[in-house]
Design an enzyme around this catalytic site. Structure first.
Site, PDB file in Angstrom:
ATOM      1  N   GLU A   1      13.394 -15.838  -1.511  1.00 42.04           N
ATOM      2  CA  GLU A   1      13.583 -17.041  -0.694  1.00 42.04           C
ATOM      3  C   GLU A   1      12.347 -17.937  -0.705  1.00 42.04           C
ATOM      4  OE1 GLU A   1      14.839 -16.359   3.327  1.00 42.04           O
ATOM      5  OE2 GLU A   1      15.967 -14.556   2.758  1.00 42.04           O
TER       6      GLU A   1
ATOM      7  N   ASP B   1       0.828  -1.197   0.000  1.00 40.17           N
ATOM      8  CA  ASP B   1       0.000   0.000   0.000  1.00 40.17           C
ATOM      9  C   ASP B   1       0.868   1.254   0.000  1.00 40.17           C
ATOM     10  OD1 ASP B   1      -2.760   1.266   0.528  1.00 40.17           O
ATOM     11  OD2 ASP B   1      -1.545   2.083   2.155  1.00 40.17           O
TER      12      ASP B   1
END
Length: 521
Positions: free
Chosen positions: A243, A201
């Site tokens: 990851e 956001d």
């Protein structure tokens, strides 16, 4: 086509505003139980992922974008265990989950700010300053809130704190290492729970000029928008996402194409929202320009474009396209704007086929697939702070957040309990169960378009010769899209079959005004 890990490059992603989606416990507020019960509906719609607006613990002063605890689900929506079940159950249906992170600010009920308000060292995690003037009675600078009014609020001890949004949303100090570490931990927390991505956001607002100078129009760099230090933040985030094979989509409102593209470099965000297309008027020339510029700005960094017609902040598409001004601008929102819903719906159907035919990812805001209009929420029921901060002149954003209609014959159109925002008397006419059996409904159009969409492939877009006011282009696999925004019917290009239309052709086999078709070459 891309590899399986590149699902996000051409995905259809459905935005869930939990509070208004479906109410499982019938208390009037949408919840995770309601979403879980509707997963078969979403699977039948054919979407690849769900983006959830904030479902965290929150006082809901700004629809959940005022977060008090990122590791807890708000009790109105359910529990963390339910969220984990929802993520897993959706994944079993082939639907991934994207959560919303709000890094610019937290709720004033967040433990950090409560400690800061009490005078603790946590003040360093925010932007506290003495005021100006003889006794500090003036704000530290002239910045304005995105919701109207000053961006500063004074505490009883005389100090002021910064909030680019509502006073209940104090801005974090991203120069402090604890703020960076906390957000990296939050990302890992949710990736560990199986989310496939994160929507960021207000992604361009985090970092402020440490001097907090007054705003000067045209001065570069801006004191709090799109500062260069942001890219260090997002590179560290990207390393974490990689990851977990996770992805990011940024809410980046920037007029400068070159600056916008920097966020999409290979070691930063995967995608960013395309607001130029969303706010574009229903005009062939301007839409083509928005499409061309979007594809051109994404090409150098190899990022896919995103397309969206509406979201939880923006006037619903069928309403916007039925007005004299078919674009969108927060500054021009007003009560009582005349609207031709039949015209708007016809255009929204065509726009759905246009946007679904473009290369990249598409976001569908809940209820768009039902053709829901903007609702004139009674003034005494409006909750959006934009309305109150405007002194009551702005109708706010609640009109696109009215709870969904699921079953025409059920109380509250099948949403659940009496909704937190009132549904109009004619809401049942839009109910999903009624539309599911109607071959001419908006829901049927969306289902069929999403089902056929993979036939377009992942290749480029090639514009075709077309009369003025008509958009025509070819995609990979020999599929054509033609949209008529002109005042008269248009001849179709040579083709072997009509795959799908937003409306019927005329008696002469021509494409009527405000209708779109997909064709096999």
């Amino acid at each position: 086509m891309g590899q399986p890990t590149d699902w996000w490059r051409s995905a259809v992603i459905y935005q869930v505003y939990v509070r208004s989606f479906a109410d499982g416990d019938k208390d009037g507020t949408g919840d995770l139980a309601g979403v879980r019960a509707r997963l078969p509906y979403l699977a039948e719609l054919g979407v690849d992922a769900l983006w959830f607006t904030p479902w965290y613990l929150s006082p809901l002063k700004d629809g959940g974008y005022d977060v008090a605890d990122y590791r807890a689900i708000d009790p109105a929506f359910g529990t963390l265990a339910e969220a984990e079940k929802l993520i897993a159950e959706a994944r079993e249906l082939g639907i991934r989950t994207i959560v919303d992170i709000v890094p610019n600010h937290v709720s004033d009920q967040h433990p950090w700010f409560r400690a800061a308000r009490a005078g603790g060292p946590e003040r360093e995690l925010f932007h506290f300053r003495p005021g100006r003037g003889a006794d500090g009675q003036l704000p530290p600078n002239d910045w304005r809130s995105e919701f109207g009014g000053p961006a500063w609020t004074r505490l009883d001890d005389g100090d002021w704190y910064l909030h680019l949004f509502a006073p209940e949303q104090p801005d974090l100090n991203w120069a402090h290492p604890a703020v960076r570490q906390e957000h990296e931990d939050i990302l890992r927390f949710w990736f560990e729970r199986g989310v496939a991505g994160v929507r960021i956001d207000s992604a361009a607002l985090l970092v402020k000029d440490p001097r907090l100078p007054d705003f000067v129009q045209g001065r570069d760099p801006h004191p709090y928008v799109d500062r260069d230090e942001l890219h260090t933040v997002y590179r560290s985030w990207r390393a974490i996402a990689d990851e977990y094979d996770g992805i990011f989509v940024g809410e980046v409102w920037l007029p400068d194409t070159e600056r916008f593209t920097r966020y999409l470099r290979p070691d930063e965000l995967h995608t960013a929202f395309n607001f130029a297309f969303m706010t574009c008027p229903w005009d062939a020339g301007r839409l083509r320009t928005a499409i061309d510029e979007t594809l051109a700005e994404h090409a150098p960094v190899g990022a896919p474009a995103t397309w969206v017609l509406c979201n939880h902040d923006v006037t619903r598409t069928v309403t916007r396209y039925g007005r004299a001004d078919t674009g969108f601008d927060f500054a021009t929102k007003a009560f009582g704007t005349p609207t031709d819903l039949a015209l708007g719906t016809r255009r929204a159907r065509a726009a759905a086929l246009l946007s679904l035919a473009l290369p990249g990812a598409l976001y569908v805001y809940q209820g768009e697939e039902l053709g829901l209009p903007e609702v004139d929420v009674p003034r005494d029921r409006i909750e959006d702070p934009m309305h109150f901060r405007s002194g009551g002149s702005d109708p706010g954003r609640d009109g696109c957040r009215v709870p969904l209609p699921w079953a025409a014959g059920a109380p509250h159109a099948g949403f659940g309990g009496e909704p937190w925002l009132p549904q109009p008397d004619d809401w049942a006419a839009y109910a999903a169960d009624r539309q599911a059996g109607d071959p001419g409904s908006m829901l049927t159009l969306y289902r069929e378009a999403i089902r056929l969409r993979p036939e377009f492939g992942d290749g480029p877009l090639t514009w075709l010769p077309a009369p003025e006011g008509v958009l025509a282009f070819a995609r990979a696999e020999g599929v054509l899209c033609v949209v008529n925004l002109a005042g008269t019917p248009a001849e179709l290009p040579a083709h072997s079959a009509l795959l799908l239309g937003s409306g019927p052709l005329d008696s002469a086999g021509r494409l009527p005004k405000d209708v779109a078709v997909w064709l096999s070459a």
